[in-house]
Design an enzyme around this catalytic site. Structure first.
Site, PDB file in Angstrom:
ATOM      1  CB  CYS A 145      -4.125   8.043   0.432  1.00  0.00           C
ATOM      2  SG  CYS A 145      -5.532   7.183   1.164  1.00  0.00           S
ATOM      3  CE  LYS A 163      -3.396   2.800   0.511  1.00  0.00           C
ATOM      4  NZ  LYS A 163      -4.340   3.052  -0.558  1.00  0.00           N
TER       5      LYS A 163
HETATM    6  N1  LIG Z   1     -10.443   7.332   1.870  1.00  0.00           N
HETATM    7  C1  LIG Z   1      -9.745   6.607   1.016  1.00  0.00           C
HETATM    8  O1  LIG Z   1      -9.892   6.735  -0.192  1.00  0.00           O
HETATM    9  C2  LIG Z   1      -8.746   5.578   1.492  1.00  0.00           C
HETATM   10  C3  LIG Z   1      -8.179   4.733   0.546  1.00  0.00           C
HETATM   11  C4  LIG Z   1      -7.294   3.767   0.975  1.00  0.00           C
HETATM   12  C5  LIG Z   1      -6.964   3.675   2.315  1.00  0.00           C
HETATM   13  N2  LIG Z   1      -7.515   4.532   3.213  1.00  0.00           N
HETATM   14  C6  LIG Z   1      -7.128   4.375   4.606  1.00  0.00           C
HETATM   15  O2  LIG Z   1      -8.226   3.823   5.333  1.00  0.00           O
HETATM   16  C7  LIG Z   1      -8.224   4.330   6.677  1.00  0.00           C
HETATM   17  C8  LIG Z   1      -9.573   4.967   6.948  1.00  0.00           C
HETATM   18  O3  LIG Z   1      -9.710   6.052   6.044  1.00  0.00           O
HETATM   19  P1  LIG Z   1     -11.097   6.793   5.803  1.00  0.00           P
HETATM   20  O4  LIG Z   1     -10.887   7.655   4.616  1.00  0.00           O
HETATM   21  O5  LIG Z   1     -12.206   5.819   5.830  1.00  0.00           O
HETATM   22  O6  LIG Z   1     -11.164   7.675   7.129  1.00  0.00           O
HETATM   23  P2  LIG Z   1     -12.410   8.551   7.659  1.00  0.00           P
HETATM   24  O7  LIG Z   1     -11.843   9.648   8.464  1.00  0.00           O
HETATM   25  O8  LIG Z   1     -13.339   8.844   6.521  1.00  0.00           O
HETATM   26  O9  LIG Z   1     -13.181   7.548   8.617  1.00  0.00           O
HETATM   27  C9  LIG Z   1     -12.634   7.008   9.739  1.00  0.00           C
HETATM   28  C10 LIG Z   1     -13.718   6.876  10.799  1.00  0.00           C
HETATM   29  O10 LIG Z   1     -13.127   6.237  11.932  1.00  0.00           O
HETATM   30  C11 LIG Z   1     -13.705   6.807  13.101  1.00  0.00           C
HETATM   31  N3  LIG Z   1     -12.849   6.507  14.239  1.00  0.00           N
HETATM   32  C12 LIG Z   1     -11.760   7.167  14.696  1.00  0.00           C
HETATM   33  N4  LIG Z   1     -11.236   6.533  15.763  1.00  0.00           N
HETATM   34  C13 LIG Z   1     -12.012   5.443  15.981  1.00  0.00           C
HETATM   35  C14 LIG Z   1     -11.985   4.394  16.925  1.00  0.00           C
HETATM   36  N5  LIG Z   1     -11.018   4.336  17.849  1.00  0.00           N
HETATM   37  N6  LIG Z   1     -12.953   3.453  16.878  1.00  0.00           N
HETATM   38  C15 LIG Z   1     -13.924   3.507  15.935  1.00  0.00           C
HETATM   39  N7  LIG Z   1     -14.003   4.483  15.012  1.00  0.00           N
HETATM   40  C16 LIG Z   1     -13.055   5.434  15.032  1.00  0.00           C
HETATM   41  C17 LIG Z   1     -13.846   8.267  12.760  1.00  0.00           C
HETATM   42  O11 LIG Z   1     -14.794   8.905  13.592  1.00  0.00           O
HETATM   43  C18 LIG Z   1     -14.261   8.212  11.295  1.00  0.00           C
HETATM   44  O12 LIG Z   1     -15.665   8.232  11.154  1.00  0.00           O
HETATM   45  C19 LIG Z   1      -7.041   5.287   6.757  1.00  0.00           C
HETATM   46  O13 LIG Z   1      -5.926   4.610   7.254  1.00  0.00           O
HETATM   47  C20 LIG Z   1      -6.807   5.670   5.316  1.00  0.00           C
HETATM   48  O14 LIG Z   1      -5.474   6.055   5.091  1.00  0.00           O
HETATM   49  C21 LIG Z   1      -8.415   5.476   2.839  1.00  0.00           C
END
Ligand SMILES: NC(=O)c1ccc[n+]([C@@H]2O[C@H](COP(=O)([O-])OP(=O)(O)OC[C@H]3O[C@@H](n4cnc5c(N)ncnc54)[C@H](O)[C@@H]3O)[C@@H](O)[C@H]2O)c1
Length: 434
Positions: free
Chosen positions: A269, A215
């Site tokens: 990201c 990743k």
């Molecule tokens: N958005 C993308 O396109 C994408 C793509 C690939 C990877 N990622 C990775 O995926 C992960 C999540 O990204 P995202 O974009 O979904 O983030 P996001 O911020 O949209 O969502 C994350 C959610 O997790 C919640 N959260 C925080 N701490 C928590 C806890 N302890 N317990 C439960 N919930 C909790 C937050 O309130 C939030 O709603 C990250 O590591 C990101 O780098 C994201």
């Protein structure tokens, strides 16, 4: 393995679509989030993020009863962690004069700790959050083993990176190839079995740390390639060349694929993940470090372009078109467009920002227009910062009747410059000598 119930921790751009798709496949899914706004919104049957098609999938998952939401995990067959992994804004590392960002793994730590009381023999835990190499084995595993259960023996533990494209998440979740890294081959096998409930793309087993590296390598490669495109844009302006034409000609070479320059790199990201490598070994990553520097500096080049177009920025009225970090999404995280607006304001410009995907955004120090018309009405210049389709489709003849501006600055090569010139605008473009 037979999975009947899963818990998905983190209901954001990744966790919510994933939870809903599992629910659509007939699994019982408990979606967990610590943010009251997220839980309350979902409990009302609404969603808090913009992603094409997501509303319908979430609504049907909730109304079928297969998806429920909660502040706390509960006993389940499998747990998926999809919480944020940003960098710290107030802590840095130092290596030979280079200041680098540090991964903030607090959400992963607390989500893992929240699973602990519910972990049972035979469970599967998968970390999906993008994480520095060895997070699964060095951070997640010891926390889970506080239960007295042994990872790889009593329960399965995996890392599986998420590679979806915002705007296409629902399709890509199902169709993309998925890498599943287990801390043991049996863990990888269990992880593959869970994703096989909905993934139609190839599912490839490996070890957890390789999957973490995969990743980070993907996103770091993009960051470095965008940095070189941004340097090409700077060089083109200096050499009297149109970088967009030069790139399209270079890309006629069968083995060259230069990416597009722009106002910088943002999002959760690509502007974040390369730092995880730098933090892991700053002495081994000068190229990755400098690419980050180049992309982080790019908003300053945009400001210089706008200054070139307007002569001076002091008291100039500027309509900033787009704040998202990329086209046709509502995600403003780490967005270079936001940085450009701040920098223009620091130079004395009066900026009205219009973000059609997040008109309600409340960003400190930024004046948000309520619609396009009010953003452009009294402007001296229109600055195109994001290649949203609706901006690209703007008709310059029509726009001319709605704005005082006669200058446009295109930072993403989103407009037909001849059409804008014919309509009576002076056109400036990032990466083009004027
Ligand atoms: N958005 C993308 O396109 C994408 C793509 C690939 C990877 N990622 C990775 O995926 C992960 C999540 O990204 P995202 O974009 O979904 O983030 P996001 O911020 O949209 O969502 C994350 C959610 O997790 C919640 N959260 C925080 N701490 C928590 C806890 N302890 N317990 C439960 N919930 C909790 C937050 O309130 C939030 O709603 C990250 O590591 C990101 O780098 C994201």
């Amino acid at each position: 393995m037979n999975f009947q119930k899963i818990c998905v921790l983190g209901l954001g751009y990744i966790g919510l679509p994933t939870a809903s798709i599992f629910a659509r496949q007939g699994l019982k899914v408990v979606g967990v989030d610590t943010n009251p706004y997220v839980i309350e919104t979902l409990r009302k049957g609404e969603i808090h993020i913009h992603e094409p098609g997501l509303r319908a999938v979430v609504e049907s998952a909730l109304s079928s009863g297969n998806l429920s939401v909660s502040f706390q995990p509960e006993e389940a067959d499998a747990f998926l962690i999809a919480v944020p992994t940003p960098f710290y804004h107030d802590r840095h590392g130092e290596y030979e004069g280079r200041t680098y960002r540090l991964a903030d793994m607090r959400a992963v730590t607390s989500a893992t700790e929240a699973i602990l009381p519910h972990l049972r023999q035979g469970n599967l835990v998968i970390l999906e959050s993008t994480s520095p190499p060895r997070t699964t084995v060095d951070l997640v595993r010891p926390i889970l083993e506080r239960s007295g259960l042994k990872a790889g023996v009593d329960f399965y533990l995996c890392y599986s990176p998420e590679r979806v494209l915002p705007g296409q998440i629902l399709r890509e979740l199902v169709e993309n190839a998925r890498v599943v890294g287990g801390i043991t081959p049996e863990s990888a096998e269990a992880g593959c079995a869970l994703y096989a409930t909905f993934v139609k793309g190839e599912i490839i087993a490996t070890d957890a740390t390789t999957a973490e590296m995969v990743k980070l390598m993907e996103n770091t490669t993009r960051d470095v390639n965008i940095a070189i495109a941004n340097e090409f844009a700077r060089l083109a302006e200096k050499s009297g060349v149109d970088v967009w034409e030069a790139i399209s000609l270079a890309n006629r070479h069968p083995r060259i694929h230069i990416l597009n320059p722009g106002p910088g790199v943002g999002g959760h990201c690509i502007s974040v993940d390369p730092w995880f490598f730098v933090e892991t070994a700053p002495e081994l990553t000068p190229l990755i470090y400098h690419a980050r520097q180049v992309n982080d500096e790019q908003p300053h080049f945009v400001v210089e372009k706008v200054r070139q177009a307007l002569g001076s920025l002091k008291d100039k009225k500027i309509a900033a078109l787009g704040l998202a970090y990329k086209p046709d999404v509502d995600d403003l995280r780490e967005s270079p467009a936001v940085e450009v607006v701040h920098l223009l304001q620091q130079e004395g410009a009066q900026v009205q920002a219009w973000e059609p995907f997040k008109p309600e955004a409340n960003l400190q120090g930024i004046n948000m227009a309520t619609n396009l018309a009010s953003a452009i009405q009294d402007a001296d210049a229109l600055v195109l910062l994001v290649k949203h389709t609706e901006f690209c489709d703007m008709n310059p003849v029509e726009i001319k009747t709605k704005t005082a501006a006669r200058i446009v600055v295109d930072c993403v090569n989103g407009w037909d410059h001849d059409a804008w010139k014919d309509a009576g605008f002076r056109v400036f473009c990032l990466g083009v000598y004027q």
